[in-house]
Design an enzyme around this catalytic site. Structure first.
Site, PDB file in Angstrom:
ATOM      1  N   ASP A 102       2.446   5.492  35.922  1.00 47.95           N
ATOM      2  CA  ASP A 102       3.725   5.143  36.535  1.00 47.95           C
ATOM      3  C   ASP A 102       3.525   3.870  37.352  1.00 47.95           C
ATOM      4  O   ASP A 102       2.606   3.793  38.174  1.00 47.95           O
ATOM      5  CB  ASP A 102       4.136   6.309  37.450  1.00 47.95           C
ATOM      6  CG  ASP A 102       5.546   6.157  37.985  1.00 47.95           C
ATOM      7  OD1 ASP A 102       5.958   5.015  38.269  1.00 47.95           O
ATOM      8  OD2 ASP A 102       6.214   7.182  38.142  1.00 47.95           O
ATOM      9  N   ASP A 121      10.746  -3.721  34.561  1.00 51.63           N
ATOM     10  CA  ASP A 121      11.715  -3.430  33.493  1.00 51.63           C
ATOM     11  C   ASP A 121      11.354  -2.060  32.935  1.00 51.63           C
ATOM     12  O   ASP A 121      10.824  -1.936  31.845  1.00 51.63           O
ATOM     13  CB  ASP A 121      11.650  -4.513  32.403  1.00 51.63           C
ATOM     14  CG  ASP A 121      12.676  -4.252  31.302  1.00 51.63           C
ATOM     15  OD1 ASP A 121      13.532  -3.367  31.473  1.00 51.63           O
ATOM     16  OD2 ASP A 121      12.601  -4.941  30.265  1.00 51.63           O
TER      17      ASP A 121
HETATM   18  C1  LIG Z   1      13.142  -1.347  28.493  1.00 53.39           C
HETATM   19  S1  LIG Z   1      11.508  -0.984  28.182  1.00 53.39           S
HETATM   20  C2  LIG Z   1      10.658  -2.428  28.719  1.00 53.39           C
HETATM   21  C3  LIG Z   1      10.911  -3.603  27.822  1.00 53.39           C
HETATM   22  C4  LIG Z   1       9.898  -4.719  27.979  1.00 53.39           C
HETATM   23  N1  LIG Z   1      10.266  -5.586  29.096  1.00 53.39           N
HETATM   24  C5  LIG Z   1       9.779  -5.532  26.723  1.00 53.39           C
HETATM   25  O1  LIG Z   1       9.668  -6.752  26.832  1.00 53.39           O
HETATM   26  O2  LIG Z   1       9.774  -4.984  25.628  1.00 53.39           O
HETATM   27  C6  LIG Z   1      11.099   0.138  29.471  1.00 53.39           C
HETATM   28  C7  LIG Z   1       9.672   0.665  29.373  1.00 53.39           C
HETATM   29  O3  LIG Z   1       9.291   1.205  30.647  1.00 53.39           O
HETATM   30  C8  LIG Z   1       8.581   2.415  30.455  1.00 53.39           C
HETATM   31  N2  LIG Z   1       8.687   3.170  31.712  1.00 53.39           N
HETATM   32  C9  LIG Z   1       9.718   3.920  32.143  1.00 53.39           C
HETATM   33  N3  LIG Z   1       9.505   4.336  33.409  1.00 53.39           N
HETATM   34  C10 LIG Z   1       8.299   3.822  33.786  1.00 53.39           C
HETATM   35  C11 LIG Z   1       7.520   3.889  34.977  1.00 53.39           C
HETATM   36  N4  LIG Z   1       7.963   4.547  36.047  1.00 53.39           N
HETATM   37  N5  LIG Z   1       6.316   3.271  35.009  1.00 53.39           N
HETATM   38  C12 LIG Z   1       5.871   2.583  33.919  1.00 53.39           C
HETATM   39  N6  LIG Z   1       6.574   2.483  32.761  1.00 53.39           N
HETATM   40  C13 LIG Z   1       7.765   3.085  32.695  1.00 53.39           C
HETATM   41  C14 LIG Z   1       9.241   3.026  29.251  1.00 53.39           C
HETATM   42  O4  LIG Z   1       8.400   3.963  28.620  1.00 53.39           O
HETATM   43  C15 LIG Z   1       9.497   1.790  28.378  1.00 53.39           C
HETATM   44  O5  LIG Z   1       8.378   1.516  27.576  1.00 53.39           O
END
Ligand SMILES: C[S@@+](CC[C@H](N)C(=O)[O-])C[C@H]1O[C@@H](n2cnc3c(N)ncnc32)[C@H](O)[C@@H]1O
Length: 204
Positions: A102, A121
């Site tokens: 996380d 993101d």
């Molecule tokens: C919208 S995508 C990111 C897109 C990325 N900026 C790209 O260029 O492709 C969001 C990502 O964040 C991850 N995610 C969600 N909550 C998170 C957290 N608390 N910590 C780390 N990763 C997380 C999800 O699994 C997903 O892979």
């Protein structure tokens, strides 16, 4: 336990879904790249990224001259898919480190004042959460922790599906030069606007 699926659609696009909810695909990735360009333009070279997704932000940082990129990604399935070539992957680069964790925990463990930028993101923005647990990440305490991990002048940039007054306010409590950058995108023939909300750590 989240169900994470990276799959090829009938139209040939690759998409990421979590618990059946669409997160992103590889058709319209300009805002993910603008997130990286925003901090590169501010001079950032050592950057933490929250959320690997399909890797476009990380790829743009590396292509744009970042010297060290750490990506925190919650789901190992996403890391495996990008490593296998999904989206902007594979991202084989000695400047890149991917941590399966996380991003909130990664930020908490960061030394003070060590980074040029943090790009978040991880979700659709504070008001459209795919992961309810991410709510706190957009709050003032989390923004304060991110600000503390930035060098003076460093930038926190947050991708959001919509402009958000509460997020702007949380940013303004701990950072200066808070701005919202509108990113026009074309989604399945519809004009939409995504946002990069950001602030800079005070220099003095
Ligand atoms: C919208 S995508 C990111 C897109 C990325 N900026 C790209 O260029 O492709 C969001 C990502 O964040 C991850 N995610 C969600 N909550 C998170 C957290 N608390 N910590 C780390 N990763 C997380 C999800 O699994 C997903 O892979």
């Amino acid at each position: 336990m989240d169900e994470v699926v990276v799959s090829r659609r009938a139209d040939g696009a690759t998409e990421l879904r979590v618990n059946g909810v669409f997160v992103m695909d590889d058709v319209e990735t300009s805002s993910e790249r603008v997130l990286a360009e925003h901090v590169l333009e501010a001079g950032a070279r050592e950057v933490l990224v929250g959320g690997l997704g399909l890797g476009y932000t990380a790829r743009a940082l590396l292509d744009g001259g970042a010297t060290r990129v750490v990506v925190a990604e919650l789901h190992p399935e996403v890391v495996r898919a990008v490593a296998a070539g999904a989206g902007a992957g594979p991202l084989d680069d000695p400047r890149l480190q991917i941590v399966v964790d996380d991003v909130a925990a990664v930020v908490e463990a960061l030394p003070a004042s060590g980074l040029d930028a943090i790009c978040l993101d991880v979700d659709n923005g504070p008001d459209f959460l795919v992961h309810p647990g991410n709510h706190a990440l957009y709050g003032a305490d989390s923004i304060a922790r991110c600000a503390g991990a930035l060098r003076p002048g460093g930038v926190l940039a947050v991708w959001s599906m919509a402009d958000s007054a509460p997020l702007r306010q949380a940013l303004a409590e701990h950072l200066e030069d808070v701005t919202g950058t509108a990113v026009p995108v074309l989604l399945q023939g519809r004009d939409e606007t995504y946002w990069i909300l950001s602030g800079r750590r005070r220099s003095g």
